[in-house]
Design an enzyme around this catalytic site. Structure first.
Site, PDB file in Angstrom:
ATOM      1  N   ASP A  13       0.814  -1.226   0.000  1.00 10.05           N
ATOM      2  CA  ASP A  13       0.000   0.000   0.000  1.00 10.05           C
ATOM      3  C   ASP A  13       0.843   1.270   0.000  1.00 10.05           C
ATOM      4  O   ASP A  13       0.429   2.308   0.524  1.00 10.05           O
ATOM      5  CB  ASP A  13      -0.960   0.019   1.211  1.00 10.05           C
ATOM      6  CG  ASP A  13      -1.877  -1.177   1.213  1.00 10.05           C
ATOM      7  OD1 ASP A  13      -2.218  -1.656   0.125  1.00 10.05           O
ATOM      8  OD2 ASP A  13      -2.250  -1.640   2.314  1.00 10.05           O
ATOM      9  N   LYS A  16       1.811   2.217  -5.133  1.00 10.04           N
ATOM     10  CA  LYS A  16       2.329   1.686  -6.401  1.00 10.04           C
ATOM     11  C   LYS A  16       1.392   1.999  -7.566  1.00 10.04           C
ATOM     12  O   LYS A  16       1.829   2.396  -8.638  1.00 10.04           O
ATOM     13  CB  LYS A  16       2.530   0.158  -6.281  1.00 10.04           C
ATOM     14  CG  LYS A  16       3.511  -0.236  -5.192  1.00 10.04           C
ATOM     15  CD  LYS A  16       3.566  -1.739  -5.002  1.00 10.04           C
ATOM     16  CE  LYS A  16       2.326  -2.344  -4.394  1.00 10.04           C
ATOM     17  NZ  LYS A  16       2.049  -1.971  -2.992  1.00 10.04           N
ATOM     18  N   HIS A  41      -4.766  -1.522  -5.735  1.00  3.77           N
ATOM     19  CA  HIS A  41      -3.938  -0.424  -6.242  1.00  3.77           C
ATOM     20  C   HIS A  41      -4.845   0.735  -6.672  1.00  3.77           C
ATOM     21  O   HIS A  41      -5.644   0.583  -7.590  1.00  3.77           O
ATOM     22  CB  HIS A  41      -3.072  -0.908  -7.417  1.00  3.77           C
ATOM     23  CG  HIS A  41      -2.042  -1.920  -6.997  1.00  3.77           C
ATOM     24  ND1 HIS A  41      -1.120  -2.452  -7.854  1.00  3.77           N
ATOM     25  CD2 HIS A  41      -1.777  -2.474  -5.785  1.00  3.77           C
ATOM     26  CE1 HIS A  41      -0.343  -3.298  -7.190  1.00  3.77           C
ATOM     27  NE2 HIS A  41      -0.724  -3.337  -5.936  1.00  3.77           N
ATOM     28  N   GLN A 230       1.903  -6.012  -3.286  1.00  4.92           N
ATOM     29  CA  GLN A 230       2.356  -6.144  -1.897  1.00  4.92           C
ATOM     30  C   GLN A 230       3.649  -5.323  -1.718  1.00  4.92           C
ATOM     31  O   GLN A 230       3.858  -4.351  -2.416  1.00  4.92           O
ATOM     32  CB  GLN A 230       2.558  -7.609  -1.492  1.00  4.92           C
ATOM     33  CG  GLN A 230       1.265  -8.408  -1.380  1.00  4.92           C
ATOM     34  CD  GLN A 230       0.660  -8.815  -2.706  1.00  4.92           C
ATOM     35  OE1 GLN A 230       1.296  -9.428  -3.540  1.00  4.92           O
ATOM     36  NE2 GLN A 230      -0.591  -8.486  -2.933  1.00  4.92           N
TER      37      GLN A 230
HETATM   38  P1  GDP Z   1      -0.781   0.442  -3.533  1.00  3.19           P
HETATM   39  O1  GDP Z   1      -1.366  -0.844  -3.087  1.00  3.19           O
HETATM   40  O2  GDP Z   1       0.693   0.507  -3.304  1.00  3.19           O
HETATM   41  O3  GDP Z   1      -1.144   0.811  -4.942  1.00  3.19           O
HETATM   42  O4  GDP Z   1      -1.412   1.563  -2.587  1.00  3.19           O
HETATM   43  P2  GDP Z   1      -2.955   1.689  -2.161  1.00  3.19           P
HETATM   44  O5  GDP Z   1      -3.745   2.177  -3.313  1.00  3.19           O
HETATM   45  O6  GDP Z   1      -3.433   0.454  -1.484  1.00  3.19           O
HETATM   46  O7  GDP Z   1      -2.846   2.760  -1.013  1.00  3.19           O
HETATM   47  C1  GDP Z   1      -2.341   4.037  -1.227  1.00  3.19           C
HETATM   48  C2  GDP Z   1      -3.415   5.050  -0.820  1.00  3.19           C
HETATM   49  O8  GDP Z   1      -2.832   6.332  -0.691  1.00  3.19           O
HETATM   50  C3  GDP Z   1      -4.509   5.206  -1.861  1.00  3.19           C
HETATM   51  O9  GDP Z   1      -5.712   5.529  -1.222  1.00  3.19           O
HETATM   52  C4  GDP Z   1      -4.014   6.387  -2.700  1.00  3.19           C
HETATM   53  O10 GDP Z   1      -5.070   7.093  -3.347  1.00  3.19           O
HETATM   54  C5  GDP Z   1      -3.385   7.229  -1.648  1.00  3.19           C
HETATM   55  N1  GDP Z   1      -2.241   8.056  -2.065  1.00  3.19           N
HETATM   56  C6  GDP Z   1      -1.270   7.763  -2.968  1.00  3.19           C
HETATM   57  N2  GDP Z   1      -0.348   8.740  -2.970  1.00  3.19           N
HETATM   58  C7  GDP Z   1      -0.731   9.650  -2.060  1.00  3.19           C
HETATM   59  C8  GDP Z   1      -0.161  10.874  -1.576  1.00  3.19           C
HETATM   60  O11 GDP Z   1       0.906  11.304  -1.973  1.00  3.19           O
HETATM   61  N3  GDP Z   1      -0.864  11.515  -0.605  1.00  3.19           N
HETATM   62  C9  GDP Z   1      -2.047  11.077  -0.104  1.00  3.19           C
HETATM   63  N4  GDP Z   1      -2.642  11.769   0.852  1.00  3.19           N
HETATM   64  N5  GDP Z   1      -2.599   9.924  -0.540  1.00  3.19           N
HETATM   65  C10 GDP Z   1      -1.942   9.227  -1.490  1.00  3.19           C
HETATM   66  P1  IMO Z   2      -0.915  -4.117  -2.282  1.00  2.00           P
HETATM   67  O1  IMO Z   2      -0.484  -4.652  -3.614  1.00  2.00           O
HETATM   68  C1  IMO Z   2      -0.978  -4.577   2.037  1.00  2.00           C
HETATM   69  C2  IMO Z   2      -1.127  -8.651   3.609  1.00  2.00           C
HETATM   70  C3  IMO Z   2      -2.407  -9.100   4.293  1.00  2.00           C
HETATM   71  C4  IMO Z   2      -1.846 -10.106   5.282  1.00  2.00           C
HETATM   72  C5  IMO Z   2      -0.719 -10.761   4.486  1.00  2.00           C
HETATM   73  C6  IMO Z   2      -1.116 -12.065   3.814  1.00  2.00           C
HETATM   74  O2  IMO Z   2      -2.218  -3.395  -2.318  1.00  2.00           O
HETATM   75  O3  IMO Z   2       0.172  -3.341  -1.645  1.00  2.00           O
HETATM   76  P2  IMO Z   2      -2.676 -12.731   1.779  1.00  2.00           P
HETATM   77  O4  IMO Z   2      -4.050 -12.274   1.391  1.00  2.00           O
HETATM   78  O5  IMO Z   2      -1.633 -12.433   0.758  1.00  2.00           O
HETATM   79  O6  IMO Z   2      -2.664 -14.146   2.237  1.00  2.00           O
HETATM   80  O7  IMO Z   2      -2.311 -11.865   3.082  1.00  2.00           O
HETATM   81  O8  IMO Z   2      -0.331  -9.825   3.494  1.00  2.00           O
HETATM   82  N1  IMO Z   2      -1.332  -8.132   2.237  1.00  2.00           N
HETATM   83  C7  IMO Z   2      -1.235  -6.834   1.915  1.00  2.00           C
HETATM   84  N2  IMO Z   2      -1.038  -5.756   2.691  1.00  2.00           N
HETATM   85  N3  IMO Z   2      -1.075  -4.441   0.705  1.00  2.00           N
HETATM   86  C8  IMO Z   2      -1.253  -5.520  -0.087  1.00  2.00           C
HETATM   87  O9  IMO Z   2      -1.216  -5.454  -1.420  1.00  2.00           O
HETATM   88  C9  IMO Z   2      -1.375  -6.786   0.522  1.00  2.00           C
HETATM   89  N4  IMO Z   2      -1.569  -8.051   0.051  1.00  2.00           N
HETATM   90  C10 IMO Z   2      -1.531  -8.853   1.115  1.00  2.00           C
HETATM   91  O10 IMO Z   2      -3.048  -8.030   4.939  1.00  2.00           O
HETATM   92  O11 IMO Z   2      -1.277  -9.438   6.371  1.00  2.00           O
HETATM   93 MG    MG Z   3      -2.868  -1.543  -1.798  1.00  7.82          MG
END
Ligand code: GDP
Ligand code: IMO
Ligand code: MG
Length: 432
Positions: A13, A16, A41, A230
């Site tokens: 998270d 990416k 994502h 991840q």
């Molecule tokens: P990913 O799994 O790595 O793609 O990340 P996620 O989408 O799960 O989580 C990132 C969160 O942060 C999302 O809700 C994005 O919209 C938000 N986000 C990304 N970049 C920024 C930033 O620079 N500032 C803020 N406030 N939010 C951001």
């Molecule tokens: P993105 O791509 C954050 C965590 C789960 C759990 C562990 C194992 O959005 O960054 P699983 O479902 O793979 O068996 O879970 O990994 N987990 C993540 N945490 N971002 C993710 O993906 C995750 N994918 C799995 O919360 O702790």
């Molecule tokens: Mg994510």
């Protein structure tokens, strides 16, 4: 041409999806190489927000081809739901989405097994997203899995039922009956029918030998961006095992997950947040279980993109980042969510760990040790909103100091700073 890589250096998270979307116009192809619908994502633009789980984050750029690679595992039900959501918003994934025949299928019974294994673990449960990730990768490694390439073959249904039967037997040993289970709030049988309907719909999508396609594209001079899911701290070998996911999330996973030689890997971009988060169970040395952690969670809207669970929050952890950088061979750093720390007077950075009165900057074998304490440096906060800044030159002095501190400690440049969720809220140090 080579394959550039974007991947997360923390516990997932990191942002990416946002950065892949920002980079996508510069690449002919974006390819996911591992993970499955456990990923969430987020991509935001024009006041619209999309959360992708299996589809690569280059999908919003019609000229960019998006490949779901062989290392990814696919839940047809989830993938079709995702495709439909995109179509409802006027996106046309049928025109720029390709799927590897070698990607493994997540069966409904893999999801039930995931739930069963988690509930059997009791207090030591991993906090899985319950998308069937562990059981599907287990079947892949155990040579029992089913791959996308067989969905059109005559004996697919028979093979499905064979595997379902053996899953049912395992579940039976633990006292779980399939007929009593629900998936996505639907009774098992209803969900299973929808899963088969999705398989049928997926037959109209391009199923390809993606390793051939990607290598040929490189030979023809096309550029490829590999999108990680991840984060490195969730890697099955190097993460905080057993509190990890079941795939290779580090750069080495690109080769196996796309069928690319290590010689063809280009630049590796490592993404981290200006602080740390973790969703699910497992050790987290800098976790803040207090009002500061709560303040970061609220300011950063730190709730899981896939499960909605509150994310655990804590200060930036440099020993963990250094370890991730070493594992991945990162060339360039990208720091996300700088805006989230705008309200803090003092910002802490973990520079070392202390274990039984010994200070170390190394990443320990057992991160969960109760005697492991983070050692912090205190830096002045910038206490200014950042979201309207348009270039690196407008960055407040205290944030520049924060960035320099991290760059010096990690020995790498931070080439991009993200200051908001929208694709436009991205400051680039130079043209990348
Ligand atoms: P990913 O799994 O790595 O793609 O990340 P996620 O989408 O799960 O989580 C990132 C969160 O942060 C999302 O809700 C994005 O919209 C938000 N986000 C990304 N970049 C920024 C930033 O620079 N500032 C803020 N406030 N939010 C951001
Ligand atoms: P993105 O791509 C954050 C965590 C789960 C759990 C562990 C194992 O959005 O960054 P699983 O479902 O793979 O068996 O879970 O990994 N987990 C993540 N945490 N971002 C993710 O993906 C995750 N994918 C799995 O919360 O702790
Ligand atoms: Mg994510």
């Amino acid at each position: 041409m080579k394959v550039d890589v974007i991947l997360g250096l923390q516990w997932g998270d990191e942002g990416k999806g946002k950065i892949v979307d920002v980079f996508a116009p510069q690449y002919d192809i974006v390819a996911r190489f591992q993970g499955g619908p456990n990923a969430g994502h987020t991509v935001e633009f024009d006041n619209k927000k999309f959360i992708l789980h299996t589809i690569p984050s280059g999908i919003f750029h019609p000229k960019t081809i998006n490949v779901i690679g062989n290392g990814v595992i696919i839940d047809p039900f989830n993938l079709m739901k995702e495709i439909q959501q995109l179509k409802d918003s006027g996106i046309r994934p049928e025109e720029n989405l390709l799927i590897s025949k070698r990607a493994h299928l997540i069966l409904p019974t893999h999801r039930v097994l995931d739930m069963a294994y988690e509930s059997l673990k009791g207090q030591t449960k991993i906090g899985s997203t319950l998308k069937g990730i562990g059981p599907t990768y287990t079947d892949k490694a155990g040579r029992n899995g089913l791959r996308m390439g067989i969905i059109a073959s005559g004996d697919f249904t028979e093979k499905y039922h064979q595997l379902k039967k053996s899953h049912g037997e395992i579940l039976g040993c633990y006292g779980f009956k399939l007929a009593e289970q629900c998936i996505e709030e639907l009774p098992f049988d209803v969900y299973e029918q929808k899963w088969f309907d999705s398989i049928n719909e997926l037959k109209s999508y391009a199923l390809i030998d993606s390793e051939e396609y990607l290598n040929k594209s490189l030979d023809e001079g096309k550029s490829i961006l590999a999108e990680g899911a991840q984060g490195s701290m969730l890697d099955v070998d190097f993460g905080s095992y057993p509190y990890v996911t079941s795939s290779t999330t580090i750069s080495a996973g690109v080769c196996a997950g796309l069928g690319i030689s290590p010689h063809r890997i280009g630049k590796i971009f490592g993404i981290f947040k200006s602080y740390c988060t973790r969703v699910g169970a497992g050790p987290f040395p800098t976790e803040l279980c207090d009002e500061t952690g709560e303040a970061i969670r609220n300011s950063g809207r730190e709730f899981g993109s896939t499960t909605g669970r509150p994310r655990r929050c804590g200060w930036l952890d440099l020993p963990a980042l250094k370890y991730s950088i070493m594992l991945n061979g990162v060339d360039s750093l990208i720091m996300m969510k700088a805006d989230v720390l705008s309200s803090f007077e003092t910002i802490k950075i973990c520079t070392h760990y202390k274990e039984k009165n010994k200070i170390t900057a190394s990443f320990p074998f057992d991160l969960s040790s109760e005697t492991l304490e983070p050692v912090y440096a205190n830096l002045d906060g910038w206490q200014k909103p950042l979201r309207d800044i348009e270039s690196f030159t407008e960055i407040p002095q205290e944030l520049t100091t924060y960035l320099n501190y991290i760059e010096d400690a990690l020995g790498l440049p931070i080439d991009i700073v993200s200051i908001g969720p929208d694709r436009t809220q991205t400051l680039k140090k130079q043209v990348l």
